[in-house]
Write a protein that holds these residues in place. Structure first.
Motif: not given
Length: 341
Positions: A55-56, A62-71, A119-127, A216-218
């Motif tokens: 799928f990926y 792709m939506i990604v999440g992280g933290t910067d140097r300040f947290g 990973g989110i596929e908007l046309p199919t609503r799969r994630r 986490d990213v949602s």
């Protein structure tokens, strides 16, 4: 139908709880701790099933999440042609592709950095989602060691199809325009008030979080108007019944910083918001969002708006069936369907 995708066989994460103390506290307060424990042990894996890996690899972003140097957590977007996300084995994910101009996590991806992926596929609503740790970074490519992997159902996702466009390059010596501030501008507020989709990054990086430590990213979705802007530095997002794991709510219970990503599907703008979040469990504000189990009230710390950087334009949305016959502007009165399991 549960929001945990268990079609790819129980994964197992070593037999221990896949949740940290913030998630457990939120599950207890919501009265779902026993159900969440059973679902988490069954559906949260320490590897990616083959169907997730495949799928990926077919995604253009792709939506990604992280933290910067300040947290500070941020939610961002990586762009590429299908195949830019790849997987050499069930515990390794590699992202190549493009970092968009103004990405607040540009330069933050070093070995040992926590990574959250949706990973989110908007046309199919799969994630599907993965959390892990960066083990290698070369140029723009990231290699991530997966620590948690699980699927989510299609609830509350608005279906729309992207078409890639050529946005060209900025003139020599001129970067893409990004506006920054400490409060929402009128344009930011207008985007939020018509938004039907956003993404939220959260983190709990304390060593005592164990296997649940990380970012986490949602996804959050609703009819236009589901985000309520109270004032230039405060906005509210309803939290409806979902998979009962309460990953985002649990992270914010333990570590209240959040990062929002709001795409403008018409203009190609991306609005980033760094916020301090509080979880509202009871009170009058819940009555303003019929069906909400909780409300995430976000106090704005910083805004960044990258203008026209998203190289897609999208078909008009087909709203999620959970919203029934709702029409734009009536989101706060919509009663979402409650999961049956």
């Amino acid at each position: 139908m549960t929001a945990i995708d268990s079609a790819a066989a129980p994964g197992g994460s070593g037999g221990g709880s896949p949740f940290h103390e913030g998630e457990l506290a939120a599950q207890s307060r919501a009265g779902v701790r026993e159900a969440a424990d059973a679902a988490g042990r069954r559906g949260i894996r320490d590897h990616m099933p083959d169907q997730h890996r495949q799928f990926y690899e077919q995604l253009p972003f792709m939506i990604v999440g992280g933290t910067d140097r300040f947290g500070q957590p941020w939610a961002t977007m990586r762009i590429g042609h299908p195949g830019f996300v790849s997987s050499a084995d069930p515990r390794t994910l590699r992202l190549a592709g493009t970092t968009l101009p103004g990405d607040p996590l540009d330069g933050a991806w070093y070995p040992g950095a926590f990574f959250g992926g949706l990973g989110i596929e908007l046309p199919t609503r799969r994630r599907n989602r993965i959390n892990g740790v960066v083990v290698a970074s070369a140029d723009v490519a990231l290699t991530v060691s997966v620590s948690q992997s699980f699927g989510n159902c299609a609830r509350f996702i608005q279906a729309r199809t992207p078409g890639r466009i050529d946005i060209g390059n900025s003139p020599p010596g001129q970067a893409a325009v990004q506006t920054q501030g400490s409060a929402l501008s009128d344009a930011d507020r207008a985007l939020l008030e018509r938004a039907d989709t956003l993404f939220i990054a959260s983190a709990h990086t304390s060593p005592n979080a164990g296997a649940a430590r990380g970012v986490d990213v949602s996804h959050r979705g609703g009819m236009p108007g589901f985000v309520r802007v109270e004032n230039p530095v405060t906005l509210c997002i309803p939290d409806y019944a979902g998979n009962r794991l309460l990953n985002t709510i649990g992270n914010l219970t333990a570590s209240p910083l959040a990062g929002l990503l709001v795409p403008d599907f018409e203009s190609g703008d991306l609005l980033y918001i760094a916020a301090k979040a509080e979880i509202v469990w009871e009170g009058a504000v819940l009555n303003e969002f019929e069906g909400a189990q909780r409300v995430i009230r976000c106090h704005v710390r910083e805004t960044r708006r990258s203008l026209g950087v998203l190289p897609f334009r999208w078909t008009p949305p087909q709203y999620a069936p959970q919203f029934g016959t709702a029409t734009a502007g009536t989101a706060n009165r919509v009663q979402p369907v409650t999961p049956t399991t």
